[in-house]
Design an enzyme around this catalytic site. Sequence first.
Site, mmCIF file in Angstrom:
data_model
loop_
_atom_site.group_PDB
_atom_site.id
_atom_site.type_symbol
_atom_site.label_atom_id
_atom_site.label_comp_id
_atom_site.label_asym_id
_atom_site.label_seq_id
_atom_site.Cartn_x
_atom_site.Cartn_y
_atom_site.Cartn_z
ATOM 1 N N ASP A 14 7.110 81.445 -91.131
ATOM 2 C CA ASP A 14 7.405 82.722 -91.794
ATOM 3 C C ASP A 14 8.733 83.346 -91.368
ATOM 4 O OD1 ASP A 14 4.912 82.194 -92.799
ATOM 5 O OD2 ASP A 14 3.922 83.933 -91.901
ATOM 6 N N ASP A 52 4.941 83.252 -96.412
ATOM 7 C CA ASP A 52 3.992 84.167 -97.031
ATOM 8 C C ASP A 52 4.448 84.423 -98.467
ATOM 9 O OD1 ASP A 52 2.196 84.478 -94.976
ATOM 10 O OD2 ASP A 52 2.581 86.605 -94.658
ATOM 11 N N HIS A 54 2.718 86.546 -101.247
ATOM 12 C CA HIS A 54 1.579 87.363 -101.653
ATOM 13 C C HIS A 54 1.736 87.909 -103.069
ATOM 14 C CE1 HIS A 54 0.155 87.078 -97.627
ATOM 15 N NE2 HIS A 54 0.978 87.966 -97.099
ATOM 16 N N HIS A 58 -2.331 92.512 -102.725
ATOM 17 C CA HIS A 58 -2.967 91.573 -101.794
ATOM 18 C C HIS A 58 -3.917 92.301 -100.847
ATOM 19 C CE1 HIS A 58 -3.039 88.561 -98.420
ATOM 20 N NE2 HIS A 58 -3.296 87.795 -99.466
ATOM 21 N N HIS A 87 4.271 93.441 -98.031
ATOM 22 C CA HIS A 87 5.308 92.551 -97.513
ATOM 23 C C HIS A 87 5.241 91.192 -98.211
ATOM 24 C CE1 HIS A 87 1.714 91.425 -95.230
ATOM 25 N NE2 HIS A 87 2.284 90.236 -95.057
ATOM 26 N N LYS A 112 1.742 80.347 -98.448
ATOM 27 C CA LYS A 112 0.384 80.715 -98.080
ATOM 28 C C LYS A 112 0.125 82.173 -98.422
ATOM 29 C CE LYS A 112 1.808 81.376 -93.233
ATOM 30 N NZ LYS A 112 1.492 82.794 -93.034
ATOM 31 N N CYS A 161 0.514 84.671 -87.112
ATOM 32 C CA CYS A 161 0.618 83.401 -87.830
ATOM 33 C C CYS A 161 0.976 82.233 -86.921
ATOM 34 C CB CYS A 161 1.608 83.537 -88.979
ATOM 35 S SG CYS A 161 1.047 84.723 -90.235
#
Length: 213
Positions: A14, A52, A54, A58, A87, A112, A161
């Site tokens: 990330d 990430d 999203h 989310h 975010h 993800k 993470c």
Amino acid sequence: MRIDPGSDALLVVDLQHDFLPGGALGVAEGDRIVEPLARLAPAFSTVVATQDWHPPGHVSFASTHPGREPYASIALSQGPQELWPDHCVRGTRGAALHPALPDAAVTLVLRKGTRREVDSYSAFRENVGPDGRRPSTGLGAWLSARGVRRLFLGGLARDFCVRVSAVDAAVEGFEVVVLDDLTRAVFPERRDEVDRELAAAGARLAVSQDLIR
């Protein structure tokens, strides 16, 4: 510690604008790990960058839960859920990987947290969903198919993470090394707790200066 390009891989977790200082969920000193990770990546034949990604609304966004504030935790049917500022919304600049990470060195970008109702800290499995399961991302099988046996991790954030990815990698049967100088935490004061969890999983801590290319 010598890097074996044939059986070692680097997992960059990330390294996105929203997790860097000034971003929506900026991690203190996160910018200090960008250039070292970028310099290290070409030493590996296999480099995975997680991202990430999203959707709006989310489950991890405090704004999705009226009256709730970021950095709190709430109880959902699948268990506790940390709440964050909005975010890494897919397609936004905040979700983009930092451009310093060389495209030529990255073998795979794994997105993800793409399902609205399920969070995903780990590169290997989603968090527990409403059905009580943690679906696999397939990364473990992909790495094994490439002959990877040892995984080095760096990125953001150490206590979320990076931590969960390291633990899941160990469960998948990989030798795991967390490059401690190439991570930063949302809550640095929880370091001892994170270290205990990593040690219990069999993950080792090292620093990037120990690596011999």
